[in-house]
Design a protein around this motif. Structure first.
Motif, PDB file in Angstrom:
ATOM      1  N   GLY A 105       8.240  -2.681  16.368  1.00 12.31           N
ATOM      2  CA  GLY A 105       8.327  -4.073  15.945  1.00 12.31           C
ATOM      3  C   GLY A 105       6.998  -4.758  15.723  1.00 12.31           C
ATOM      4  O   GLY A 105       6.959  -5.954  15.416  1.00 12.31           O
ATOM      5  N   ALA A 106       5.885  -4.016  15.837  1.00 15.96           N
ATOM      6  CA  ALA A 106       4.569  -4.648  15.724  1.00 15.96           C
ATOM      7  C   ALA A 106       4.130  -4.836  14.274  1.00 15.96           C
ATOM      8  O   ALA A 106       3.409  -5.784  13.964  1.00 15.96           O
ATOM      9  CB  ALA A 106       3.522  -3.822  16.477  1.00 15.96           C
ATOM     10  N   TRP A 107       4.548  -3.924  13.402  1.00 11.47           N
ATOM     11  CA  TRP A 107       4.050  -3.948  12.016  1.00 11.47           C
ATOM     12  C   TRP A 107       5.222  -4.245  11.086  1.00 11.47           C
ATOM     13  O   TRP A 107       5.903  -3.370  10.579  1.00 11.47           O
ATOM     14  CB  TRP A 107       3.414  -2.604  11.657  1.00 11.47           C
ATOM     15  N   SER A 108       5.464  -5.541  10.862  1.00  8.07           N
ATOM     16  CA  SER A 108       6.568  -5.984  10.016  1.00  8.07           C
ATOM     17  C   SER A 108       6.014  -6.639   8.759  1.00  8.07           C
ATOM     18  O   SER A 108       4.805  -6.911   8.652  1.00  8.07           O
ATOM     19  CB  SER A 108       7.459  -6.983  10.762  1.00  8.07           C
ATOM     20  N   ASP A 109       6.901  -6.911   7.801  1.00  8.20           N
ATOM     21  CA  ASP A 109       6.474  -7.624   6.590  1.00  8.20           C
ATOM     22  C   ASP A 109       5.911  -8.994   6.947  1.00  8.20           C
ATOM     23  O   ASP A 109       4.953  -9.469   6.331  1.00  8.20           O
ATOM     24  CB  ASP A 109       7.664  -7.771   5.641  1.00  8.20           C
TER      25      ASP A 109
ATOM     26  N   SER B 145      13.760  -3.878   4.151  1.00  6.22           N
ATOM     27  CA  SER B 145      12.309  -4.019   4.126  1.00  6.22           C
ATOM     28  C   SER B 145      11.831  -4.518   2.767  1.00  6.22           C
ATOM     29  O   SER B 145      12.586  -4.550   1.791  1.00  6.22           O
ATOM     30  CB  SER B 145      11.648  -2.675   4.434  1.00  6.22           C
ATOM     31  N   PHE B 146      10.559  -4.899   2.729  1.00  6.05           N
ATOM     32  CA  PHE B 146       9.947  -5.353   1.473  1.00  6.05           C
ATOM     33  C   PHE B 146      10.068  -4.263   0.408  1.00  6.05           C
ATOM     34  O   PHE B 146      10.439  -4.535  -0.736  1.00  6.05           O
ATOM     35  CB  PHE B 146       8.482  -5.703   1.718  1.00  6.05           C
ATOM     36  N   LEU B 147       9.765  -3.020   0.801  1.00  6.98           N
ATOM     37  CA  LEU B 147       9.807  -1.912  -0.157  1.00  6.98           C
ATOM     38  C   LEU B 147      11.226  -1.650  -0.626  1.00  6.98           C
ATOM     39  O   LEU B 147      11.470  -1.446  -1.825  1.00  6.98           O
ATOM     40  CB  LEU B 147       9.223  -0.656   0.482  1.00  6.98           C
TER      41      LEU B 147
ATOM     42  N   THR C 167       3.681   0.094   1.996  1.00 10.95           N
ATOM     43  CA  THR C 167       3.526   1.219   2.932  1.00 10.95           C
ATOM     44  C   THR C 167       3.999   0.872   4.339  1.00 10.95           C
ATOM     45  O   THR C 167       3.847   1.695   5.246  1.00 10.95           O
ATOM     46  CB  THR C 167       2.050   1.648   2.994  1.00 10.95           C
ATOM     47  N   GLN C 168       4.568  -0.299   4.540  1.00 14.11           N
ATOM     48  CA  GLN C 168       4.991  -0.721   5.885  1.00 14.11           C
ATOM     49  C   GLN C 168       5.904   0.291   6.571  1.00 14.11           C
ATOM     50  O   GLN C 168       5.714   0.596   7.762  1.00 14.11           O
ATOM     51  CB  GLN C 168       5.668  -2.103   5.802  1.00 14.11           C
ATOM     52  N   PRO C 169       6.909   0.866   5.870  1.00 14.45           N
ATOM     53  CA  PRO C 169       7.770   1.855   6.562  1.00 14.45           C
ATOM     54  C   PRO C 169       7.008   3.093   7.039  1.00 14.45           C
ATOM     55  O   PRO C 169       7.442   3.750   7.983  1.00 14.45           O
ATOM     56  CB  PRO C 169       8.800   2.225   5.486  1.00 14.45           C
ATOM     57  N   LEU C 170       5.880   3.422   6.405  1.00 11.28           N
ATOM     58  CA  LEU C 170       5.105   4.593   6.798  1.00 11.28           C
ATOM     59  C   LEU C 170       4.181   4.295   7.971  1.00 11.28           C
ATOM     60  O   LEU C 170       3.936   5.165   8.829  1.00 11.28           O
ATOM     61  CB  LEU C 170       4.275   5.100   5.605  1.00 11.28           C
ATOM     62  N   ILE C 171       3.658   3.065   8.036  1.00  6.20           N
ATOM     63  CA  ILE C 171       2.696   2.697   9.075  1.00  6.20           C
ATOM     64  C   ILE C 171       3.386   2.268  10.361  1.00  6.20           C
ATOM     65  O   ILE C 171       2.902   2.531  11.465  1.00  6.20           O
ATOM     66  CB  ILE C 171       1.773   1.567   8.570  1.00  6.20           C
ATOM     67  N   ALA C 172       4.537   1.600  10.227  1.00  2.12           N
ATOM     68  CA  ALA C 172       5.214   1.030  11.399  1.00  2.12           C
ATOM     69  C   ALA C 172       5.475   2.044  12.507  1.00  2.12           C
ATOM     70  O   ALA C 172       5.277   1.725  13.690  1.00  2.12           O
ATOM     71  CB  ALA C 172       6.512   0.353  10.964  1.00  2.12           C
TER      72      ALA C 172
END
Length: 479
Positions: free
Chosen positions: A299-303, A219-221, A288-293
């Motif tokens: 698969g809806a909330w990716s970088d 992931s980005f993070l 925060t992507q790993p927390l929101i996904a």
């Protein structure tokens, strides 16, 4: 015969040999043809026998004819969510450049340095600014933005006590800070791009290939957790090496004159004020992507999704002058060729996996399992750094990372400890002007002596073998 002509011949010859010679023991027939395709694309990518993007077309022709996949299946492999991350990041970079927000960053860094700094501090200030900017936009764009400012500083900051001004047709000075500043910006742009996935196209390519072949999703993070500490360590190291090689303290330099040369008292524009929160929100979303996904459909909330939302906002939000922050005429400057070449690398990786070539390579490398994993990591990183000095970073990532991914699978090793240092190493090119875009831009100023660039680059390469592995393994031990 030039390298380009040699590569033009050797490329298709590699595929031809796999069509007439028997496959090695245990290798499927389709995999042997894909191995020829790998040789063909590597030869053309490394020698630039044809434009790099043209080489990316080869999988669409060869894979269906070799019976590895249909034309429809091959076309589908040219696309990946990482592609949209790369595209959205490019649009953000273009908007930052258009609004002039990058200049605020450079001026803020110079203000922090103070009014009594010397050449070494000036070099460090610009390298820090270039590294930070390169985290947000591509390393080549960073060099293009920063280099004119550096040249203006060099002109304005030359000490009045120096010798008389040279004739108009005289070559630009190359000693001390005059050669160090362009070289430092190039090196810092290359290093800063390692901090985030969007910092360099090579990063996105490596992430996509690792996902496609080894099932490793970075992931980005997660990338930034390893990339940021590396930048924090590598930028001061590069500054010290360049200062030593260029002997920046050997000539006087008017630091106050340099500050006045690029100082601007213009008020913040509406466009700049509106870009800041958009960039901040985009990076906050990536972090925060790993927390929101998990809260949204799988698969809806990716970088890539976040990058595209930010890109859409650029075309929708007004900049305060009756137009949007970005218009399509400006967006057309996005690196479309790099994006398509990225797709070609993904298609090649998919062909290696579908034909069984990736699995065969992994099995062939199993004897390395007898080595300590640390030695394997050091050897792989050294190999990637060596290759990337003679081939483009994008070509190196596209050609070498699939092999590394196959090795990770075969050894059953932690992909972070082996694949991530190799992915970072694909952008570690400092020796030759043609090695990276920033290097070429710095060389074009006429202020760099090749022997000094080679000397500084070699020192960075040797240090990089241990630095890349050490930082990744050290951070992994902590997290």
């Amino acid at each position: 015969m030039t390298a380009r002509r040699l590569g033009l011949v050797l490329g298709p010859l590699g595929l031809a040999l796999t069509l007439v010679l028997p496959a090695p023991a245990g290798m499927p027939t389709g995999a042997w043809a894909v191995a020829g395709l790998v040789l063909w694309m590597a030869a053309w990518w490394m020698t630039e026998a044809v434009p790099l993007t043209v080489t990316a077309l080869l999988p669409f022709v060869v894979l269906p004819l070799a019976g590895v996949s249909s034309a429809e299946e091959t076309a589908a492999t040219y696309f990946s969510p990482i592609l949209f991350l790369l595209l959205g990041g490019a649009f953000l970079a273009l908007a930052i450049e258009r609004t002039g927000l990058h200049r605020r960053l450079s001026l803020a860094i110079l203000q922090l340095v103070g009014s009594r700094g010397g050449p070494g501090r000036l070099l460090a200030a610009f390298m820090i600014a270039a590294a930070i900017l390169s985290m947000m936009i591509s390393n080549t764009s960073t060099a293009l933005i920063m280099m004119p400012m550096a040249l203006a500083v060099l002109e304005g900051g030359t000490s009045a006590s120096a010798s008389a001004a040279p004739a108009e047709d005289a070559p630009p000075p190359q000693e001390a800070i005059h050669g160090a500043l362009p070289m430092g910006i190039a090196f810092a742009a290359n290093i800063g791009g390692l901090a985030t996935i969007v910092g360099s196209p090579t990063n996105a390519i490596a992430v996509g290939l690792l996902d496609r072949i080894a099932g490793v999703r970075i992931s980005f993070l997660e990338w930034s957790l390893y990339g940021l500490p590396l930048v924090v360590v590598a930028v001061p190291l590069a500054a010290a090496i360049i200062a030593r090689v260029q002997q920046v303290s050997a000539q006087p330099f008017d630091f106050e004159g340099a500050r006045r040369a690029i100082a601007s008292h213009a008020a913040w524009s509406q466009a700049e004020r509106r870009m800041v929160p958009l960039v901040a929100l985009t990076f906050a979303a990536w972090v925060t992507q790993p927390l929101i996904a998990p809260l949204l459909p799988p698969g809806a909330w990716s970088d890539g999704t976040i990058a595209v939302i930010a890109a859409l906002a650029l075309f929708l939000l007004p900049d305060g002058t009756g137009r949007a922050l970005l218009v399509w005429r400006e967006a057309e400057r996005a690196p479309w060729s790099v994006i398509f070449m990225f797709g070609g690398g993904l298609a090649l990786a998919a062909g290696m996996q579908a034909s069984g070539l990736a699995e065969w390579i992994g099995q062939a490398l199993l004897p390395l399992a007898a080595w300590p994993l640390l030695l394997v990591a050091l050897a792989v990183v050294a190999m990637v750094i060596l290759v990337t000095e003679f081939a483009s970073n994008v070509a190196t990532a596209s050609g070498i990372i699939p092999v590394v991914a196959a090795l990770v699978v075969a050894l059953g090793a932690d992909p972070v400890l082996l694949a991530l240092p190799a992915a970072l190493a694909a952008s570690w090119g400092f020796v030759l002007p043609a090695g990276t875009g920033p290097n070429a831009i710095a060389w074009a100023t006429g202020r760099i002596r090749i022997e000094r660039m080679v000397a500084a680059g070699l020192l960075m390469d040797v240090a990089g073998v241990f630095l890349l592995v050490g930082v990744v393994w050290g951070v992994a031990a902590l997290v």
